[in-house]
Design an enzyme around this catalytic site. Structure first.
Site: not given
Ligand code: HXC
Length: 259
Positions: A65, A110, A113, A133
């Site tokens: 992200a 992300g 993911e 993260e």
């Protein structure tokens, strides 16, 4: 539709969707997530698309992200941003057509993911996976804590998430995070070969199988078997079943029509 951060190419019954924000290693900001959501709708509705291959432009699949966008969010804004990704990835996971992730480079946070929401992951030998993260003082937010342990097991998922470490393609293969690893120049060819192999089968059967597997891994065995029995029955209402079995008995290749 044309997109600012995505490239969409159709080759026969296979569509190649590529994240195209190379200057930020394809990091997912709100705009990219919104476009991804629109592209999933477009591909879901496109009758000629049977299988989707998802990849990234340049040397990255998706490097996570967008840290710049996230850096100034308050708690409620962070929950809203997480929801945008969670909803988009869930839509991808639940779309009727199979999606193959061709992981060409970084699949971090992300990005890892996003690959987890795809049906099948193929990796370039240069791919790197991880959930960095905790190194940023946050938890995974696009369902890494949920899909990663379901795929590779709780112990390995916890190790990856707690340490924030990055692993290479061979390690990803060893732990079952990816199905296969190919040389970078062969990745897309192999992804398309697999996509076309899937596209040559009865598509309604493929879609019912996807729905049954997705449902089954989230429920008890008896409920899952009931779902399977129902989709199996549904196949017998399709022309593809009639053609598939007739072709076998007539010793010729089946000509499926997705009907
Ligand atoms: C914003 C990013 C980015 C990201 C890379 N860039 N990753 N921008 N968000 N996630 C940008 C860099 O700032 C840089 O921009 C350009 O891409 C090239 O990156 P470099 O760092 O110069 O490249 P390199 O040295 O090769 O390192 C590659 C890298 C590194 C190892 C992938 O960029 C990196 O560690 N990126 C962050 C990975 C990460 O932590 N992802 C998880 C994010 S959290 P400039 O302008 O300087 O050229 C997350 C949470 C998901 O994903 C859930 C949310 C709810």
């Amino acid at each position: 539709m044309t997109y600012k951060n995505l490239l969409l190419k159709k080759e026969g019954n296979v569509s190649i969707l590529s994240i195209n924000r190379e200057k930020a290693l394809n990091a997912l900001n709100s705009e990219v997530l919104d476009e991804l959501s629109c592209a999933i709708d477009e591909l879901s509705e496109d009758k000629n698309t049977y299988v989707v291959v998802l990849t990234g432009e340049g040397r990255s699949f998706v490097a996570g992200a967008d840290i710049g966008e996230m850096s100034s969010l308050n708690a409620e804004e962070a929950r809203t941003f997480a929801k945008k990704g969670l909803d988009t990835f869930r839509k991808l996971e639940l779309m009727e057509k199979p999606v193959i992730a061709a992981v060409n480079g970084f699949a971090l946070g992300g990005g890892c993911e996003l690959s987890l929401a795809c049906d099948i992951r193929l990796a370039s030998s240069k791919a790197k996976f991880g959930q960095p993260e905790t190194g940023l003082g946050i938890t995974p937010g696009f369902a890494g804590t949920q899909r990663l342990p379901r795929l590779v097991g709780t112990g390995l998922a916890k190790e990856l998430i707690y340490t924030a470490k990055t692993i290479g393609a061979d390690e990803a293969l060893r732990i079952g995070l990816v199905n296969a690893v190919y040389e970078p120049e062969a990745l897309m060819e192999e992804a398309l070969k697999l996509a076309n192999e899937i596209a040559s089968k009865g598509q309604l059967a493929v879609r019912y199988a996807k729905a049954a597997i997705n449902h089954g891994v989230e429920t008890d065995l008896d409920t899952g078997m009931e779902v399977e029995r129902n989709v199996f029955g549904l196949c017998f209402a399709t022309e593809d079943q009639k053609e598939g079995m007739k072709a076998f008995l007539e010793k010729r290749p089946a000509e499926f029509k997705c009907k």
